[in-house]
Write an enzyme that holds these catalytic residues in place. Structure first.
Site, PDB file in Angstrom:
ATOM      1  N   TRP A 194     -24.135  -4.289  22.208  1.00 17.96           N
ATOM      2  CA  TRP A 194     -25.461  -4.815  21.831  1.00 17.96           C
ATOM      3  C   TRP A 194     -26.432  -4.770  22.995  1.00 17.96           C
ATOM      4  O   TRP A 194     -27.596  -4.392  22.831  1.00 17.96           O
ATOM      5  CB  TRP A 194     -25.341  -6.237  21.255  1.00 17.96           C
ATOM      6  CG  TRP A 194     -25.050  -6.144  19.792  1.00 17.96           C
ATOM      7  CD1 TRP A 194     -23.820  -6.213  19.204  1.00 17.96           C
ATOM      8  CD2 TRP A 194     -25.998  -5.882  18.741  1.00 17.96           C
ATOM      9  NE1 TRP A 194     -23.951  -6.016  17.838  1.00 17.96           N
ATOM     10  CE2 TRP A 194     -25.268  -5.820  17.542  1.00 17.96           C
ATOM     11  CE3 TRP A 194     -27.370  -5.699  18.703  1.00 17.96           C
ATOM     12  CZ2 TRP A 194     -25.880  -5.575  16.304  1.00 17.96           C
ATOM     13  CZ3 TRP A 194     -27.989  -5.455  17.484  1.00 17.96           C
ATOM     14  CH2 TRP A 194     -27.246  -5.392  16.299  1.00 17.96           C
ATOM     15  N   TRP A 220     -38.886 -11.811  21.127  1.00 13.90           N
ATOM     16  CA  TRP A 220     -38.735 -10.724  20.150  1.00 13.90           C
ATOM     17  C   TRP A 220     -39.502 -11.119  18.888  1.00 13.90           C
ATOM     18  O   TRP A 220     -39.197 -12.154  18.277  1.00 13.90           O
ATOM     19  CB  TRP A 220     -37.250 -10.512  19.828  1.00 13.90           C
ATOM     20  CG  TRP A 220     -36.431 -10.078  21.014  1.00 13.90           C
ATOM     21  CD1 TRP A 220     -35.965 -10.867  22.021  1.00 13.90           C
ATOM     22  CD2 TRP A 220     -36.005  -8.745  21.329  1.00 13.90           C
ATOM     23  NE1 TRP A 220     -35.259 -10.113  22.940  1.00 13.90           N
ATOM     24  CE2 TRP A 220     -35.263  -8.808  22.534  1.00 13.90           C
ATOM     25  CE3 TRP A 220     -36.161  -7.501  20.703  1.00 13.90           C
ATOM     26  CZ2 TRP A 220     -34.697  -7.675  23.128  1.00 13.90           C
ATOM     27  CZ3 TRP A 220     -35.587  -6.371  21.290  1.00 13.90           C
ATOM     28  CH2 TRP A 220     -34.867  -6.461  22.486  1.00 13.90           C
ATOM     29  N   TRP A 242     -14.123   3.002  28.282  1.00 14.06           N
ATOM     30  CA  TRP A 242     -15.318   2.201  27.938  1.00 14.06           C
ATOM     31  C   TRP A 242     -14.895   0.773  27.619  1.00 14.06           C
ATOM     32  O   TRP A 242     -15.526  -0.196  28.019  1.00 14.06           O
ATOM     33  CB  TRP A 242     -16.043   2.782  26.708  1.00 14.06           C
ATOM     34  CG  TRP A 242     -17.168   3.705  27.034  1.00 14.06           C
ATOM     35  CD1 TRP A 242     -17.168   5.065  26.861  1.00 14.06           C
ATOM     36  CD2 TRP A 242     -18.466   3.368  27.572  1.00 14.06           C
ATOM     37  NE1 TRP A 242     -18.383   5.576  27.252  1.00 14.06           N
ATOM     38  CE2 TRP A 242     -19.199   4.552  27.691  1.00 14.06           C
ATOM     39  CE3 TRP A 242     -19.075   2.173  27.955  1.00 14.06           C
ATOM     40  CZ2 TRP A 242     -20.506   4.591  28.181  1.00 14.06           C
ATOM     41  CZ3 TRP A 242     -20.377   2.199  28.446  1.00 14.06           C
ATOM     42  CH2 TRP A 242     -21.078   3.402  28.555  1.00 14.06           C
ATOM     43  N   ASN A 272     -18.606   3.921  15.159  1.00 16.57           N
ATOM     44  CA  ASN A 272     -19.337   3.703  16.410  1.00 16.57           C
ATOM     45  C   ASN A 272     -20.760   4.263  16.380  1.00 16.57           C
ATOM     46  O   ASN A 272     -21.705   3.605  16.818  1.00 16.57           O
ATOM     47  CB  ASN A 272     -18.562   4.319  17.577  1.00 16.57           C
ATOM     48  CG  ASN A 272     -19.279   4.108  18.890  1.00 16.57           C
ATOM     49  OD1 ASN A 272     -19.538   2.982  19.291  1.00 16.57           O
ATOM     50  ND2 ASN A 272     -19.660   5.190  19.551  1.00 16.57           N
ATOM     51  N   TRP A 289     -31.473  -9.181  19.986  1.00 15.77           N
ATOM     52  CA  TRP A 289     -30.134  -8.596  19.872  1.00 15.77           C
ATOM     53  C   TRP A 289     -29.051  -9.648  19.648  1.00 15.77           C
ATOM     54  O   TRP A 289     -28.016  -9.365  19.056  1.00 15.77           O
ATOM     55  CB  TRP A 289     -29.809  -7.738  21.096  1.00 15.77           C
ATOM     56  CG  TRP A 289     -29.794  -8.480  22.410  1.00 15.77           C
ATOM     57  CD1 TRP A 289     -30.844  -8.690  23.244  1.00 15.77           C
ATOM     58  CD2 TRP A 289     -28.667  -9.115  23.030  1.00 15.77           C
ATOM     59  NE1 TRP A 289     -30.458  -9.414  24.344  1.00 15.77           N
ATOM     60  CE2 TRP A 289     -29.129  -9.684  24.249  1.00 15.77           C
ATOM     61  CE3 TRP A 289     -27.329  -9.261  22.690  1.00 15.77           C
ATOM     62  CZ2 TRP A 289     -28.276 -10.381  25.112  1.00 15.77           C
ATOM     63  CZ3 TRP A 289     -26.485  -9.960  23.545  1.00 15.77           C
ATOM     64  CH2 TRP A 289     -26.962 -10.511  24.746  1.00 15.77           C
ATOM     65  N   GLU A 315     -13.036   6.877  25.951  1.00  9.60           N
ATOM     66  CA  GLU A 315     -13.433   5.733  25.105  1.00  9.60           C
ATOM     67  C   GLU A 315     -12.576   4.509  25.410  1.00  9.60           C
ATOM     68  O   GLU A 315     -13.075   3.384  25.412  1.00  9.60           O
ATOM     69  CB  GLU A 315     -13.333   6.096  23.618  1.00  9.60           C
ATOM     70  CG  GLU A 315     -14.224   7.245  23.196  1.00  9.60           C
ATOM     71  CD  GLU A 315     -15.672   7.070  23.630  1.00  9.60           C
ATOM     72  OE1 GLU A 315     -16.235   5.987  23.395  1.00  9.60           O
ATOM     73  OE2 GLU A 315     -16.229   8.012  24.202  1.00  9.60           O
TER      74      GLU A 315
HETATM   75  C1  FAD Z   1     -23.345  -2.626  18.891  1.00 12.42           C
HETATM   76  C2  FAD Z   1     -21.881  -2.292  19.106  1.00 12.42           C
HETATM   77  C3  FAD Z   1     -20.921  -3.268  18.884  1.00 12.42           C
HETATM   78  C4  FAD Z   1     -19.562  -2.984  19.106  1.00 12.42           C
HETATM   79  N1  FAD Z   1     -18.631  -3.972  18.895  1.00 12.42           N
HETATM   80  C5  FAD Z   1     -17.315  -3.721  19.134  1.00 12.42           C
HETATM   81  C6  FAD Z   1     -16.337  -4.726  18.942  1.00 12.42           C
HETATM   82  O1  FAD Z   1     -16.641  -5.874  18.604  1.00 12.42           O
HETATM   83  N2  FAD Z   1     -15.031  -4.395  19.136  1.00 12.42           N
HETATM   84  C7  FAD Z   1     -14.656  -3.139  19.529  1.00 12.42           C
HETATM   85  O2  FAD Z   1     -13.454  -2.896  19.686  1.00 12.42           O
HETATM   86  N3  FAD Z   1     -15.567  -2.192  19.742  1.00 12.42           N
HETATM   87  C8  FAD Z   1     -16.881  -2.426  19.551  1.00 12.42           C
HETATM   88  N4  FAD Z   1     -17.792  -1.432  19.735  1.00 12.42           N
HETATM   89  C9  FAD Z   1     -17.350  -0.135  20.271  1.00 12.42           C
HETATM   90  C10 FAD Z   1     -16.968   0.923  19.214  1.00 12.42           C
HETATM   91  O3  FAD Z   1     -17.971   1.037  18.257  1.00 12.42           O
HETATM   92  C11 FAD Z   1     -15.625   0.636  18.535  1.00 12.42           C
HETATM   93  O4  FAD Z   1     -14.651   0.378  19.507  1.00 12.42           O
HETATM   94  C12 FAD Z   1     -15.172   1.829  17.697  1.00 12.42           C
HETATM   95  O5  FAD Z   1     -16.119   2.096  16.684  1.00 12.42           O
HETATM   96  C13 FAD Z   1     -13.814   1.549  17.091  1.00 12.42           C
HETATM   97  O6  FAD Z   1     -13.406   2.611  16.263  1.00 12.42           O
HETATM   98  P1  FAD Z   1     -12.140   3.481  16.613  1.00 12.42           P
HETATM   99  O7  FAD Z   1     -10.977   2.601  16.891  1.00 12.42           O
HETATM  100  O8  FAD Z   1     -11.998   4.493  15.534  1.00 12.42           O
HETATM  101  O9  FAD Z   1     -12.593   4.158  17.975  1.00 12.42           O
HETATM  102  P2  FAD Z   1     -12.153   5.505  18.693  1.00 12.42           P
HETATM  103  O10 FAD Z   1     -13.350   6.373  18.736  1.00 12.42           O
HETATM  104  O11 FAD Z   1     -10.914   6.059  18.147  1.00 12.42           O
HETATM  105  O12 FAD Z   1     -11.933   5.006  20.198  1.00 12.42           O
HETATM  106  C14 FAD Z   1     -10.667   4.521  20.663  1.00 12.42           C
HETATM  107  C15 FAD Z   1     -10.786   3.118  21.192  1.00 12.42           C
HETATM  108  O13 FAD Z   1     -11.639   3.098  22.334  1.00 12.42           O
HETATM  109  C16 FAD Z   1     -12.365   1.868  22.370  1.00 12.42           C
HETATM  110  N5  FAD Z   1     -13.791   2.187  22.280  1.00 12.42           N
HETATM  111  C17 FAD Z   1     -14.369   3.245  21.682  1.00 12.42           C
HETATM  112  N6  FAD Z   1     -15.706   3.239  21.868  1.00 12.42           N
HETATM  113  C18 FAD Z   1     -15.970   2.131  22.590  1.00 12.42           C
HETATM  114  C19 FAD Z   1     -17.165   1.555  23.107  1.00 12.42           C
HETATM  115  N7  FAD Z   1     -18.371   2.118  22.931  1.00 12.42           N
HETATM  116  N8  FAD Z   1     -17.086   0.388  23.786  1.00 12.42           N
HETATM  117  C20 FAD Z   1     -15.888  -0.204  23.988  1.00 12.42           C
HETATM  118  N9  FAD Z   1     -14.718   0.305  23.530  1.00 12.42           N
HETATM  119  C21 FAD Z   1     -14.759   1.454  22.850  1.00 12.42           C
HETATM  120  C22 FAD Z   1     -11.926   1.057  21.166  1.00 12.42           C
HETATM  121  O14 FAD Z   1     -10.892   0.180  21.572  1.00 12.42           O
HETATM  122  C23 FAD Z   1     -11.389   2.135  20.225  1.00 12.42           C
HETATM  123  O15 FAD Z   1     -10.432   1.662  19.318  1.00 12.42           O
HETATM  124  C24 FAD Z   1     -19.169  -1.691  19.545  1.00 12.42           C
HETATM  125  C25 FAD Z   1     -20.154  -0.726  19.750  1.00 12.42           C
HETATM  126  C26 FAD Z   1     -21.489  -1.019  19.533  1.00 12.42           C
HETATM  127  C27 FAD Z   1     -22.523   0.049  19.761  1.00 12.42           C
END
Ligand code: FAD
Length: 475
Positions: free
Chosen positions: A379, A303, A275, A338, A356, A272
């Site tokens: 998005w 859209w 990602w 997420n 979007w 993650e």
């Molecule tokens: C539509 C959409 C919008 C999003 N907008 C953002 C945003 O503005 N800022 C943001 O930080 N993340 C965003 N994410 C990614 C993800 O949802 C969040 O990073 C995550 O929910 C943060 O929670 P956590 O720290 O508990 O994540 P954990 O599951 O603990 O993951 C650890 C870290 O990995 C990174 N990460 C995890 N999943 C993703 C992912 N899919 N894409 C990129 N990085 C990821 C984050 O930095 C996160 O803190 C988005 C995802 C979607 C689908």
């Protein structure tokens, strides 16, 4: 080389494991830390009680206390950084300004302008890697270009990462400039009120000490991350994203610990983090994503969803409990799990057929962890317009997602309390309940809770028809 350097803090609001500060204090005997409250960003915020401002303000206050413990202080400025920062550097006689590199196109342009102005009096802007473990040019495809698909990027990232990429960068805090030498250079009063903002309640504690504690707590459960990460009612995820966004936690520390741990859960968590680096790299390599679709052929799409659908979504009254619970949670806390971001984004674009970009902007307004690269990437993934996006014909069914990832409806009951009386089976699609069931649950669909604004199967067919028209043109 002169004696003085400035560290310009931006997305790195901490003193631990800090590359710009470590490099500056290695090279210069007197180093000042500065932060600019950027009016070009702050003036555009819609809400005076924006949570992000409270978060970084509290984090800066803690950082200032840390600097003061070492005899220094934070130099806080308010205005246009392209003017404020060079003015500070010139007044203080700095030979260099160190900062973490930022691929956001606004930051790239701003930094180029700052570098140009600094060079006018012989001062250098030194941008260093700090916000990611590996920057875009370090993870190149075999043809020397950019990866557009995540899995090969991940493989290349894992093959490329070296121990030195995650090595701790320890600043020498004995080299911080004495507070007396910084007197009168910055604002004496940089309270939120003075900056024109109000305190907002935060879902998590701000600041680097809180970040380190939250990370420690997460390490106790990281091994189960893979099993629990998709269930919004569980404590499966780290909740650390705001700390990565504002740099109150070092990404090197996080990646280092995850790699050292080596468990299945830790490996998944590292994926993650990658990602996040993938989307940072996409932004770096393809800055056009800020204003258009990654796949430009999708920009021609009209859209059909309008204001009515959009407002039902933002206000959490679509009639689909998983979407409504997610949207209400976002408004009230500034965070969203997420799995729910994926479901809510899919619902807006593929069930409500709303552009979007409107959803992206809504998340950008409310998310505490808002990060241009990840939000835009998420998005465009959900809308199928992005790199490595969800195929356009694979559309989340919000009821099945709800049953699978919130089987007891714990998350739904928390954010849609009017549905609490429905059984675990019915709560995911309450419109299917008979009038008697609704009466017993104390919730009439259509009055106490909205009836579904659209019918999923019908909209799914419309979305596939809409998106396939572009997909076939693009192929
Ligand atoms: C539509 C959409 C919008 C999003 N907008 C953002 C945003 O503005 N800022 C943001 O930080 N993340 C965003 N994410 C990614 C993800 O949802 C969040 O990073 C995550 O929910 C943060 O929670 P956590 O720290 O508990 O994540 P954990 O599951 O603990 O993951 C650890 C870290 O990995 C990174 N990460 C995890 N999943 C993703 C992912 N899919 N894409 C990129 N990085 C990821 C984050 O930095 C996160 O803190 C988005 C995802 C979607 C689908």
């Amino acid at each position: 080389m002169g004696e003085r350097a400035i560290v310009w803090l931006r997305r790195d609001l901490r003193l631990h494991d800090h590359r710009p500060l470590a490099e500056a204090t290695r090279r210069y005997p007197s180093v000042a830390a500065a932060f600019v409250f950027d009016t070009r960003i702050l003036d555009r915020l819609q809400d005076r009680d924006d949570r992000r401002v409270t978060f970084f303000h509290r984090s800066l206050a803690e950082l200032d206390r840390g600097l003061r413990r070492h005899g220094s202080r934070l130099v806080a400025l308010h205005g246009d950084p392209t003017l404020e920062l060079p003015r500070l550097a010139e007044r203080w006689g700095a030979s260099a300004v160190f900062a973490g590199r930022d691929p956001d196109p606004y930051a790239v342009e701003r930094d180029a302008e700052v570098a140009r102005r600094l060079s006018g009096f012989g001062c250098e802007l030194r941008l260093v890697k700090d916000h990611v473990v590996l920057e875009a040019p370090e993870v190149t495809a075999p043809d020397g270009g950019a990866y557009r698909v995540f899995t090969p990027f991940l493989k290349a990232w894992l093959a490329r990462v070296r121990p030195e990429d995650t090595e701790e960068q320890t600043p020498d805090l004995t080299r911080l400039a004495p507070a007396a030498s910084l007197e009168g250079l910055g604002l004496e009063d940089w309270s939120l009120e003075r900056l024109g903002f109000e305190e907002a309640p935060l879902p998590i504690e701000a600041g680097e000490q809180a970040a380190l504690r939250a990370f420690e707590r997460f390490l106790d459960r990281i091994d189960r991350y893979g099993e629990l990460r998709d269930f919004p009612a569980s404590d499966g995820v780290s909740g650390l994203s705001p700390h990565f966004r504002f740099g109150t936690l070092s990404i090197r520390l996080a990646a280092r610990e995850a790699m050292a741990r080596g468990s299945e859960g830790a490996r998944k968590w590292l994926t993650e983090l990658v990602w996040r680096e993938f989307y940072q790299a996409i932004l770096w390599r393809f800055p056009h994503v800020v204003n258009s679709s990654f796949r430009p052929e999708y920009d021609a799409l009209v859209w059909p969803g309008g204001d009515e659908e959009f407002h039902a979504w933002t206000e959490g009254r679509t009639g689909y409990p998983i979407v409504d619970a997610a949207m209400r949670c976002l408004r009230q806390t500034g965070s969203m799990h997420n799995r729910l971001r994926m479901v809510a984004a899919s619902f807006l674009t593929k069930d409500l057929l709303v552009h979007w970009r409107r959803g992206e902007a809504w998340f950008a307004r409310w998310l505490l962890d808002y990060e241009l690269a990840s939000n835009n990437g998420g998005w465009q993934w959900a809308a199928s317009t992005g790199c490595d996006a969800q195929p356009y014909f694979r559309i989340f069914n919000p009821v099945l997602q709800s049953r699978k990832f919130d089987p007891q409806g714990a998350f739904l009951r928390r954010w849609c309390p009017e549905l609490a009386g429905f059984s675990d089976e019915r709560i995911h699609a309450p419109w299917e309940a008979s009038p008697l069931e609704q009466e017993l649950a104390g919730c009439r669909i259509g009055s106490d809770y909205p009836a579904p604004v659209v019918e999923h199967q019908t909209q799914k067919a419309r979305a596939v028809a809409l998106l396939s028209s572009v997909a076939s043109r693009g192929s």
